[in-house]
Each structure stands twice: as structure tokens, then as C-alpha cells.
Design a protein around this motif. Structure first.
Motif, PDB file in Angstrom:
ATOM      1  N   MET A   1      -6.377   8.259   3.266  1.00 34.96           N
ATOM      2  CA  MET A   1      -5.467   7.111   3.389  1.00 34.96           C
ATOM      3  C   MET A   1      -6.235   5.795   3.351  1.00 34.96           C
ATOM      4  N   ARG A   2      -7.064   5.630   2.333  1.00 36.83           N
ATOM      5  CA  ARG A   2      -7.788   4.379   2.134  1.00 36.83           C
ATOM      6  C   ARG A   2      -6.831   3.270   1.691  1.00 36.83           C
ATOM      7  N   ASP A   3      -7.239   2.029   1.953  1.00 33.49           N
ATOM      8  CA  ASP A   3      -6.405   0.915   1.515  1.00 33.49           C
ATOM      9  C   ASP A   3      -6.773   0.511   0.093  1.00 33.49           C
ATOM     10  N   ALA A   4      -6.167  -0.565  -0.386  1.00 31.37           N
ATOM     11  CA  ALA A   4      -6.366  -0.980  -1.775  1.00 31.37           C
ATOM     12  C   ALA A   4      -7.815  -1.384  -2.049  1.00 31.37           C
ATOM     13  N   ARG A   5      -8.562  -1.783  -1.020  1.00 26.16           N
ATOM     14  CA  ARG A   5      -9.974  -2.173  -1.177  1.00 26.16           C
ATOM     15  C   ARG A   5     -10.916  -0.992  -1.047  1.00 26.16           C
ATOM     16  N   GLY A   6     -10.368   0.178  -0.711  1.00 28.04           N
ATOM     17  CA  GLY A   6     -11.203   1.364  -0.558  1.00 28.04           C
ATOM     18  C   GLY A   6     -11.683   1.611   0.850  1.00 28.04           C
ATOM     19  N   ALA A   7     -11.271   0.772   1.828  1.00 21.30           N
ATOM     20  CA  ALA A   7     -11.694   0.956   3.218  1.00 21.30           C
ATOM     21  C   ALA A   7     -10.905   2.097   3.856  1.00 21.30           C
ATOM     22  N   ILE A   8     -11.607   2.938   4.630  1.00 20.63           N
ATOM     23  CA  ILE A   8     -10.923   4.054   5.272  1.00 20.63           C
ATOM     24  C   ILE A   8     -10.022   3.552   6.396  1.00 20.63           C
ATOM     25  N   LEU A   9      -9.057   4.383   6.790  1.00 18.28           N
ATOM     26  CA  LEU A   9      -8.148   4.054   7.879  1.00 18.28           C
ATOM     27  C   LEU A   9      -8.947   3.864   9.168  1.00 18.28           C
ATOM     28  N   HIS A  10      -8.555   2.901   9.983  1.00 17.61           N
ATOM     29  CA  HIS A  10      -9.321   2.586  11.189  1.00 17.61           C
ATOM     30  C   HIS A  10      -9.475   3.796  12.103  1.00 17.61           C
ATOM     31  N   SER A  11      -8.418   4.569  12.305  1.00 25.85           N
ATOM     32  CA  SER A  11      -8.473   5.734  13.174  1.00 25.85           C
ATOM     33  C   SER A  11      -7.298   6.648  12.843  1.00 25.85           C
ATOM     34  N   THR A  12      -7.234   7.797  13.517  1.00 24.76           N
ATOM     35  CA  THR A  12      -6.075   8.698  13.372  1.00 24.76           C
ATOM     36  C   THR A  12      -5.123   8.550  14.556  1.00 24.76           C
ATOM     37  N   TYR A  13      -5.310   7.511  15.338  1.00 19.79           N
ATOM     38  CA  TYR A  13      -4.481   7.232  16.513  1.00 19.79           C
ATOM     39  C   TYR A  13      -3.373   6.258  16.085  1.00 19.79           C
ATOM     40  N   PHE A  14      -2.338   6.760  15.419  1.00 20.60           N
ATOM     41  CA  PHE A  14      -1.320   5.886  14.836  1.00 20.60           C
ATOM     42  C   PHE A  14       0.049   6.555  14.856  1.00 20.60           C
ATOM     43  N   SER A  15       1.062   5.753  14.566  1.00 18.16           N
ATOM     44  CA  SER A  15       2.425   6.238  14.386  1.00 18.16           C
ATOM     45  C   SER A  15       3.048   5.475  13.224  1.00 18.16           C
ATOM     46  N   VAL A  16       4.166   5.992  12.718  1.00 22.35           N
ATOM     47  CA  VAL A  16       4.866   5.329  11.618  1.00 22.35           C
ATOM     48  C   VAL A  16       5.693   4.182  12.184  1.00 22.35           C
ATOM     49  N   ASP A  17       5.466   2.991  11.676  1.00 22.70           N
ATOM     50  CA  ASP A  17       6.178   1.807  12.160  1.00 22.70           C
ATOM     51  C   ASP A  17       7.371   1.460  11.280  1.00 22.70           C
ATOM     52  N   ARG A  18       7.235   1.643   9.954  1.00 27.35           N
ATOM     53  CA  ARG A  18       8.314   1.249   9.044  1.00 27.35           C
ATOM     54  C   ARG A  18       8.201   2.024   7.740  1.00 27.35           C
ATOM     55  N   GLU A  19       9.340   2.370   7.168  1.00 27.03           N
ATOM     56  CA  GLU A  19       9.393   2.991   5.846  1.00 27.03           C
ATOM     57  C   GLU A  19      10.371   2.219   4.965  1.00 27.03           C
ATOM     58  N   SER A  20      10.009   2.044   3.718  1.00 29.44           N
ATOM     59  CA  SER A  20      10.906   1.448   2.724  1.00 29.44           C
ATOM     60  C   SER A  20      11.239   2.500   1.685  1.00 29.44           C
ATOM     61  N   ARG A  21      12.492   2.539   1.266  1.00 33.35           N
ATOM     62  CA  ARG A  21      12.918   3.564   0.325  1.00 33.35           C
ATOM     63  C   ARG A  21      13.635   2.948  -0.870  1.00 33.35           C
ATOM     64  N   GLY A  22      13.561   3.666  -1.973  1.00 32.61           N
ATOM     65  CA  GLY A  22      14.251   3.260  -3.189  1.00 32.61           C
ATOM     66  C   GLY A  22      14.113   4.335  -4.247  1.00 32.61           C
ATOM     67  N   ARG A  23      15.146   4.574  -4.996  1.00 36.93           N
ATOM     68  CA  ARG A  23      15.131   5.568  -6.070  1.00 36.93           C
ATOM     69  C   ARG A  23      14.769   6.964  -5.569  1.00 36.93           C
ATOM     70  N   GLY A  24      15.146   7.239  -4.305  1.00 38.94           N
ATOM     71  CA  GLY A  24      14.965   8.583  -3.775  1.00 38.94           C
ATOM     72  C   GLY A  24      13.587   8.887  -3.220  1.00 38.94           C
ATOM     73  N   HIS A  25      12.698   7.891  -3.087  1.00 36.86           N
ATOM     74  CA  HIS A  25      11.379   8.147  -2.515  1.00 36.86           C
ATOM     75  C   HIS A  25      10.874   6.907  -1.776  1.00 36.86           C
ATOM     76  N   LEU A  26       9.753   7.061  -1.096  1.00 43.51           N
ATOM     77  CA  LEU A  26       9.177   5.948  -0.349  1.00 43.51           C
ATOM     78  C   LEU A  26       8.583   4.913  -1.305  1.00 43.51           C
ATOM     79  N   THR A  27       8.931   3.670  -1.065  1.00 42.70           N
ATOM     80  CA  THR A  27       8.331   2.571  -1.826  1.00 42.70           C
ATOM     81  C   THR A  27       7.365   1.763  -0.963  1.00 42.70           C
ATOM     82  N   GLY A  28       7.331   2.074   0.336  1.00 43.84           N
ATOM     83  CA  GLY A  28       6.416   1.386   1.240  1.00 43.84           C
ATOM     84  C   GLY A  28       6.316   2.126   2.556  1.00 43.84           C
ATOM     85  N   LEU A  29       5.150   2.031   3.190  1.00 42.48           N
ATOM     86  CA  LEU A  29       4.913   2.688   4.478  1.00 42.48           C
ATOM     87  C   LEU A  29       4.004   1.799   5.314  1.00 42.48           C
ATOM     88  N   THR A  30       4.367   1.599   6.579  1.00 46.69           N
ATOM     89  CA  THR A  30       3.557   0.831   7.506  1.00 46.69           C
ATOM     90  C   THR A  30       3.199   1.710   8.702  1.00 46.69           C
TER      91      THR A  30
END
Length: 456
Positions: free
Chosen positions: A383-412
């Protein structure tokens, strides 16, 4: 520092490392490159085939320390056609443990150690060069001189060995000197008020180092070094990163390590825990759980908040758009060894289970091509970001999801902590030091059941 712990040796086996390490070294290529320093004026002359003169007082002092102290072999660079080296004062380059003196210098004029067909020579900008020899070559300082390689200054000696892909450069120095270039880069603390945290970091880093720098060994490891100067082991920057407050903390804890039931402890650490530390299996695969690496709470009873909340990165948010989510699918498939790791749209993202510390044990990406599970050990890299940096930790939860055309278009994702979470929380150590804890109290909290004592 990110590598998993290794099994410690028995305490009774601890001895001092012998100094004669490079008589017949077999080298395996490393994966780092180093930059050559800028050229300077001449003043160093080759001594072609000259017999080694008597050692200087300073060289005898350095050799004495290498004989008395445990010695670290830290690889600085490899896989390069030549390695430029200079110094801040008087220095020399010898061959084969000092039996033949090759060049002598009085200042920072650069010379290059070159490799061809498994042989080495020393060459200067003016066309001077020694004959090709088997090596290894050893650059040695005199007096208060520091050697310079890759635009950094180093204590101790630099050893140059021919590899299949170029020249490998290893800094050979006492462990206590090595720690002077490690602790300032591994812990963001310089204030005298943070002294207890700096001491705790020095002891943890020394324990980590001693596991990888065995004593009682009469020859170098097969690969020619014990450690690398990056996060693969401990970040090491040589003389230029040293700080007087940090040096005082290292000197004040000289020889102290962490023990559990009489054994030397492999002591991992990281930036911040977010409020609770993790067990090794939550960060790495194929590692043994250790009784001194258990989840511990890191909440300040005075505030109800984590001691590491003073870290600027203890709380974070990660946003992924549709294209990034598809790339995460490709990386997840590639990590799992899939034959066809193509991107795919994500229809759902879930965290089916959590580990003992509350960190994600796995995540599941539901796609149009089926479900893809990513284990805890791979989540941050996948789950690297657009710059290639790894995720800070695995201590997280899903804050927001965006949907469109039957699938996720965004995840926070919203998370806490920075790093693998196993062992000592460095920002937590700083917070505890500022709250009045001493180094032993800090270490006994993050490595429960351990004690601090001398290694040898």
C-alpha cells in the motif's frame, strides 16, 4: 531500523573480536553505491612496494582499541568501478594488513582504489598509480585525522576489497565509535533533557549491534561485513552526524546491553507506536515470538494520550485514488507470486482480523477478478503512496470510501504510529524521559522482563 530480530548467542560465549580480519576475505557483492568526493590538490605520493615502516603512536593506539574493543565491519559502498578516498590530515593506504605501504598523504587530496579482473590498485589524478595487486587495501588515519569516502568522514579504517562487480568499501572501527554515527540518526533527540532516551537508544543500538558483531571470531564473515549503513540494519552516517550530547550518552553507557534470562537481547526499535507496541509476527514473517517483545501500552497516565504523541507523524492519513487502488492490486498479486499481476478495479476493501496490538493482521481487496488477501507483513509495502513511500504503519482503520461505477474510486485510511511497532518506541522513549523516567526504566517497559548489564 527495520530488520527483524535474530536469535541471540548465549551470554557465556561473548568474547572480544580479534583485530586481524582481512587476511583472506571472501566477498559477496552488496547493493549500495557511494558518491566520489570532489577532487583537490595533490600532495600524496605512491610508495611502490615499500616495506612497512614502524607504526606511529596514533596507529598503535587505534590498533590497541581494535584489539580491546568489539569491532564493527560496516559496508559503505560496492559495485563501483573505483572508490575515491581522501582524508582530513595525514593518512596512508597499506596492502594486506599493512605489510606493504602503497601511498602516503598529508591532506584531503583524493586517490582512487580501482578494480580490474579481481585486482586492485591506487591511482591519482596526476597519472600516478601503484601496480595491480590482490588486496585488500586498508586506508589508515594518523593522529586526529578522519578518512573521507562518499563525501562523509569516518573514524577507524577503510578496507577496500575487489568484488565481481567493482570495489567494496568497509568501515572497520570499534563498536563504540560506530554508535556515535548511528544514535544521532536513529533518535531525533539532542537536548540534555532527553538524555535518558538517548542513553536507552544507545543501549538498544549496542545490543542490536552485538548480536551482529560476534566476539571471539578470528576472521571476517564470509560476506566481508557485519552491517550495512542503511535502514536494512541501522542508519550510520560517520563523524559528520555526531553530536556532543549523544556522544556523552554513549560514553556514559559504554559496554551496556539488554539481557533476558542471561542472554543478549536483539533489540528492535522504530519511530512511534501510536499507543501500543506489537509482537514480531505482526511485522515480519517466519520469526520467533520472544517473551521480551510483547504488546505493551504506551499511554501517559497524566494525559491519557500516548507518550509518543509528541511525534509529528504519530497520527496520519493516507488517501488512495482509483488508479492507486488498481496499482495496489497489481503489487499485491506480484507479492503473492501470481503469474498475471495486472491492475484491477477494487470493489471492496476490508480488515478481516487484527493482531494482539490491534494492528491489521491482513487486508482483503475484493476485485472483479476475485479476492486478494495481503498479510500484515506485506501491507505497508503493497500500500505505497503515489511517491512510492510505504504506509506509516499497520495500525489503521478505514475512514472514508468513495464509490462509482460499481467499485471504489477512493479510499482514506486513518492511522497511528510510524514503523513496525516491535520493541522500543523512540518518540515514546523521549516522552518518558521528559516525564522523568531513566534509561533502565524506559528499556524495561519496552522490553519487559529484561535487565541492563555489561556484555563482556
Amino acid at each position: 531500523m527495520t530488520t527483524p530480530p535474530r536469535r541471540p548467542p548465549v551470554a557465556g560465549a561473548l568474547r572480544y573480536l580479534a583485530p586481524a580480519l582481512f587476511g583472506g576475505v571472501i566477498i559477496a557483492a552488496a547493493t549500495m553505491l557511494a558518491c566520489a568526493p570532489s577532487s583537490a590538490s595533490g600532495g600524496m605520493q605512491p610508495v611502490l612496494g615499500a616495506a612497512r615502516p614502524g607504526q606511529s603512536v596514533e596507529q598503535r593506539e587505534l590498533n590497541g582499541r581494535l584489539e580491546r574493543d568489539r569491532v564493527a565491519l560496516v559496508v559503505l559502498g560496492a559495485r563501483q568501478a573505483d572508490a575515491a578516498v581522501s582524508a582530513s590530515g595525514r593518512w596512508r593506504i597499506d596492502e594486506q594488513g599493512g605489510r606493504v605501504s602503497l601511498v602516503k598523504g598529508q591532506g584531503d587530496e583524493p586517490w582512487r582504489v580501482e578494480q580490474k579482473n579481481g585486482l586492485l590498485r591506487v591511482a591519482g589524478d596526476g597519472g600516478d598509480a601503484t601496480p595491480w595487486r590482490e588486496g585488500p587495501f586498508v586506508a589508515r588515519p594518523s593522529g586526529d585525522t578522519f578518512l573521507r569516502f562518499g563525501n562523509r568522514r569516518y573514524r577507524g579504517e577503510l578496507v577496500f576489497t575487489a568484488t565481481d562487480s567493482g570495489v567494496m568499501v568497509v568501515n572497520r572501527l570499534p563498536v563504540e565509535d560506530y554508535l556515535r554515527g548511528v544514535v544521532p540518526l536513529e533518535l531525533p533527540a539532542r537536548s540534555p533533557g532527553d538524555r535518558a532516551a538517548i542513553e536507552a537508544q544507545a543501549i538498544a543500538a549496542r545490543s542490536y549491534t552485538y548480536i551482529r558483531v560476534p566476539s571471539g571470531v578470528v576472521e571476517a564473515p564470509v560476506r566481508g561485513f557485519n552491517l550495512v549503513a542503511t535502514v536494512q540494519n541501522q542508519v550510520y552516517g560517520g563523524v559528520d552526524v555526531e553530536h556532543p550530547v549523544v556522544n556523552a550518552a554513549i560514553d556514559g553507557t559504554a559496554g551496556l546491553v539488554i539481557r533476558y534470562n542471561g542472554l543478549l537481547v536483539d533489540a528492535p526499535y522504530y519511530s512511534s507506536c501510536g499507543g501500543k507496541t506489537a509482537v514480531p509476527s505482526e511485522a515480519w514473517r517466519g520469526v520467533k515470538e520472544e517473551p521480551y517483545l510483547q504488546p505493551v501500552d504506551d499511554i501517559d497516565p497524566r494525559t491519557g494520550r500516548p507518550y509518543c504523541d509528541i511525534s509529528p507523524r504519530n497520527h496520519w492519513q493516507a488517501d488512495f485514488d482509483e488508479a492507486q487502488l488498481q496499482e495496489i492490486v497489481r503489487r499485491a498479486l506480484q507479492t503473492s507470486g501470481a503469474r498475471d499481476p495486472r491492475p484491477a478495479a477494487v470493489t471492496a476493501f476490508s480488515i478481516p482480523a487484527r493482531g494482539r496490538s490491534g494492528r491489521a493482521s491482513s487486508v482483503v481487496l475484493r476485485t472483479e477478478r476475485g479476492d486478494i488477501a495481503v498479510s500484515a507483513r506485506d501491507i505497508r509495502a503493497v500500500m505505497r503512496d503515489a511517491r512510492g513511500a510505504i504506509l506509516h504503519s499497520t495500525y489503521f482503520s478505514v475512514d472514508r470510501e468513495s464509490r462509482g461505477r460499481g467499485h471504489l474510486t477512493g479510499l482514506t485510511l486513518r492511522g497511528a504510529g510510524n514503523g513496525h511497532g516491535v520493541g522500543m518506541c523512540q518518540w515514546g522513549a523521549i516522552g518518558r524521559a521528559r516525564a522523568g523516567a531513566n534509561a533502565r526504566e524506559i528499556l524495561s517497559h519496552y522490553y519487559p522482563g529484561t535487565v541492563v548489564g555489561f556484555a563482556d
